[in-house]
Structure formats: structure tokens, C-alpha cells
Design an enzyme around this catalytic site. Structure first.
Site, PDB file in Angstrom:
ATOM      1  N   VAL A 246       8.433  18.443  -4.656  1.00  0.00           N
ATOM      2  CA  VAL A 246       8.173  17.066  -4.223  1.00  0.00           C
ATOM      3  C   VAL A 246       9.437  16.221  -4.335  1.00  0.00           C
ATOM      4  CG1 VAL A 246       6.918  14.944  -4.777  1.00  0.00           C
ATOM      5  CG2 VAL A 246       5.713  17.133  -4.698  1.00  0.00           C
ATOM      6  N   ILE A 362       1.485  12.184  -5.376  1.00  0.00           N
ATOM      7  CA  ILE A 362       1.243  13.627  -5.438  1.00  0.00           C
ATOM      8  C   ILE A 362       2.028  14.256  -6.592  1.00  0.00           C
ATOM      9  CG2 ILE A 362       0.707  13.811  -2.988  1.00  0.00           C
ATOM     10  CD1 ILE A 362       3.509  14.922  -2.538  1.00  0.00           C
ATOM     11  N   GLU A 363       1.521  15.385  -7.077  1.00  0.00           N
ATOM     12  CA  GLU A 363       2.088  16.093  -8.236  1.00  0.00           C
ATOM     13  C   GLU A 363       2.190  15.168  -9.454  1.00  0.00           C
ATOM     14  OE1 GLU A 363       2.635  19.128  -8.893  1.00  0.00           O
ATOM     15  OE2 GLU A 363       2.431  20.055  -6.914  1.00  0.00           O
ATOM     16  N   GLY A 364       1.184  14.326  -9.618  1.00  0.00           N
ATOM     17  CA  GLY A 364       1.131  13.422 -10.763  1.00  0.00           C
ATOM     18  C   GLY A 364       1.644  12.045 -10.407  1.00  0.00           C
ATOM     19  N   HIS A 369       4.050  10.227 -15.112  1.00  0.00           N
ATOM     20  CA  HIS A 369       5.363  10.808 -15.431  1.00  0.00           C
ATOM     21  C   HIS A 369       6.154   9.908 -16.373  1.00  0.00           C
ATOM     22  CE1 HIS A 369       5.210  14.400 -13.006  1.00  0.00           C
ATOM     23  NE2 HIS A 369       4.711  13.691 -12.012  1.00  0.00           N
TER      24      HIS A 369
END
Length: 381
Positions: A246, A362-364, A369
Site C-alpha cells: 500500500v 486500507i491495511e489499517g 498506525h
């Protein structure tokens, strides 16, 4: 760390750039408008060896190191982030999970075709009531002889329309929390599986996003990935690769926004001189360049650590968060530079702006994060 480009990487990137500019660019506006994933271009990309990524050659992959893989993803994303995403399927959460935890039979049946470009794969984790809170999932799996019976719903699943197989997760007992989560490999034509597409999306239009409904789906024990209760570990162990992919896509998109802004600022004339002569425009372009170089370095650092065999949880979170946040700022500035023309379908910048927002999710989500980075540094994880 040496990030200079090798001769082998130059050859791969030349092939990637030709494919992106000659084959993807002429078609991307049409398939994005139609919300259609171009399976024909995906097959062409596979024939060039661009879908195998870091998967070993013995399992149909290209055997790339992570740095080469990241460079390929960046190059593709300059033209179309959806096709860059397709090049990351085997090397991302879906493929790497099977590589690390799958049986030999599972690898041959699911991983090898995916690495060869005979996908797509759908990664079905998110549920209606929970996104990043994976441990709270409600999809249930009940053992019944040599099968499991799955019931539940997953939402915002990319490539759910034309996927060849699905990696999904269910809990054996909600009271067990993450220790009850188990991973399964499904095939989309099995009885009890229903797929519903989400249409007229703002961004990520070619990615066939939708809902997965599981109603008494009987899954053979042979299609359980890993051991019972190992699903959370499987999902989390592969996220470094997913976040790297990503972040690399975001970097490619930043580069495209920068290039389009420079071109427009040099050719657009206002008050008798190029737009690029305006100091405020120059300031935006300066910020874009700094964001590009910084995000690219974070991506390459993450890839380097992966190639050294090191854990890169902190680096992957930093790269994903920073690159996607930077992309959103860059896309906003690029739209401002383009003015009213940014609203026109004839200019590509609007597509990058629409997609940029969802790279932050997306992807967290980036808020997650930000918390992860602090907790790694504070020793809480």
C-alpha cells in the site's frame, strides 16, 4: 542501506513502465469509469512476470527481493493504483499467508495459480460492525465432522466479484477473543456463498468491492489454513507485506500527482505568464517533491529490512501511514493547481484525488498506525 538501482532492476522497471504506459494508460479512464477490473490487462501483466512478486519461483512466483517488488509497485501505481494492487496480491496478505501457513496441497492449489496471475484473490476480514478490531469478529465456524460450517458477513472486500478463491476468518467461540479466530480458504461457487457488489463508489472503482455473505457454508477441514485458533496470527503476520504494498502504491501516486502538476504549471498561462511562476504554486510543488522523496525512502527502508530477514512492523506502519497521508496532501494540492480542470474526466488528477482518500484506510486506518507506532516505541507491543 544502498538503494541504488541495479541493472536487473532497470530491466524489470523498463518492462513495467512500457506495459503501464502503452497498455494500461490508454484504458484506465474507461475501466475506472465503468467500475470494471481489466482481467485482460491482468493476464498480460502476468505474462510479463509482474504478478509473482516475492513468492519463490517454486510456487509460481518471480522470486523478487522486496526492494525490487516495491519499485515495480511504485512504477505501476504511477499509472493505475488498481493494477499495482493486482501485482501485489500474491506478495500481500492473501498469498503470503498461504506461503507461510499453508500445506503443500494448499500452496499448489491456491498460491501457485495466484502467483502466475491466475487470480484474483479476495481477502475477507472486515465485518459490518468492526474494521481494525479483528478480535471482535462475529462470523462463526462450527466443526461438523470433517467440515466446518461458516455463518456470517464480511464487507468492503476487494475483488469479491471475480475472485478465484477467498481467504476469510471466523471465530470458533467469541468468548475466546483472538484465540478463537481461525482462517479458511473458500471457493466462491460453493453452496451458501453470496456475493453482493457495492456500486457507484467514490474511489477504488475498478476493485470490485462488495459484501460476502456466508450461510451454512460447509468448508472441508483440508481448507482450514493453519491450526484452529491461529487465524489472528496468520492475519497479523502477513500485514507487513500488505502495508509495504500500500505504501509503495501511495508513493507511485505521489509521483504521478507531482509530474502532472509540473506539466500543468508549465503549460497553463495566467496573467501573461506560466502558472509555475506563482510562488504559491512553487511552494506546493516543493512540498510534493519532499513528500515523494521522504515516502519513497520509508518504503525502501521497509523493503530493505524485509530483505535482511528483520521484522519490519514499525517501519511498515510508518511507511504506510506517512505515504498515504502525504498522498492525500499532495493530491489536494495537485487538484488546487489544476483548478476547475481537476473536476473534468478528461484530466487524470481527479482519479488520483478520489483514490488517495482511501489509501489512508486500507491495511489499517492511519489512526491505528499512529497508535501502533507509539506503542512499539514505548514497549507496549
Amino acid at each position: 542501506m544502498d538503494f541504488s538501482i541495479t541493472d536487473d532492476q532497470v530491466a524489470i522497471l523498463d518492462t513495467t513502465k512500457r506495459f503501464a504506459t502503452q497498455r494500461i494508460r490508454p484504458k484506465v479512464r474507461e475501466y475506472d469509469r465503468d467500475e470494471r477490473f481489466p482481467l485482460d490487462l491482468y493476464a498480460e501483466m502476468a505474462s510479463l512476470g509482474l504478478t509473482g512478486g516475492v513468492i519463490p519461483e517454486e510456487y509460481g512466483g518471480a522470486g523478487m527481493d522486496h526492494q525490487t517488488y516495491a519499485l515495480v509497485i511504485m512504477q505501476l501505481a504511477e499509472v493505475c493504483q488498481a493494477m499495482a494492487g493486482a501485482a501485489s496480491w500474491a506478495s500481500g496478505v492473501g498469498g503470503v499467508s498461504v506461503l507461510r501457513f499453508g500445506t503443500e496441497e494448499q500452496k499448489q492449489k491456491y498460491l501457485v495459480p495466484l502467483a502466475r496471475g491466475e487470480g484474483p484473490v479476495a481477502f475477507a476480514l472486515t465485518e459490518t460492525h468492526t474494521g481494525s478490531d479483528v478480535a471482535s469478529m462475529r462470523t462463526r465456524a462450527v466443526r461438523d465432522g470433517d467440515h466446518y460450517v461458516l455463518n456470517g458477513n464480511k464487507v468492503w472486500i476487494s475483488m469479491i466479484g471475480s475472485c478465484r478463491w477467498i481467504l476469510t476468518f471466523a471465530t470458533l467461540d467469541p468468548a475466546l477473543g483472538r484465540k478463537g479466530i481461525t482462517a479458511f480458504l473458500l471457493e466462491p461457487d460453493w453452496p451458501g456463498i453470496e456475493r453482493n457488489m457495492f456500486k457507484n463508489k467514490v474511489g477504488f472503482r475498478p476493485m470490485e468491492t462488495g459484501e460476502l455473505v456466508l450461510q451454512d457454508v460447509r468448508v472441508p477441514v483440508a481448507n482450514r489454513l493453519g491450526a484452529e485458533g491461529e487465524g489472528f496470527r496468520i492475519a497479523m503476520s502477513s500485514v507487513e507485506n500488505g502495508r509495504l504494498g500500500v505504501a509503495a502504491r501511495a508513493v507511485g501516486m505521489i509521483k504521478a500527482c507531482l509530474d502532472m502538476s509540473i506539466d500543468y504549471a508549465q503549460t497553463r498561462t495566467t496573467f501573461g505568464e506560466p502558472l509555475g511562476r506563482r510562488q504559491l504554486v512553487q511552494s506546493k510543488i516543493t512540498d510534493m517533491k519532499v513528500a515523494y522523496e521522504t515516502a519513497r525512502l520509508l518504503v525502501m527502508q521497509t523493503a530493505y529490512k524485509k530483505d535482511q530477514g528483520d521484522r519490519a512492523r514499525l517501519d511498515a506502519s510508518m511507511a504506510k501511514m506517512y505515504a498515504s497521508d502525504a498522498l492525500m496532501r499532495v493530491a489536494e494540492d495537485a487538484m488546487q493547481i489544476h483548478g476547475a480542470y481537476g473536476c473534468s474526466d478528461e484530466y487524470e488528477i481527479g482519479r488520483y484525488w478520489r483514490d488517495a482518500k482511501f489509501m489512508q484506510t486500507i491495511e489499517g486506518a492511519n489512526e491505528i498506525h499512529r497508535t501502533l507506532i507509539a506503542e512499539y516505541l514505548l514497549g507496549y507491543r
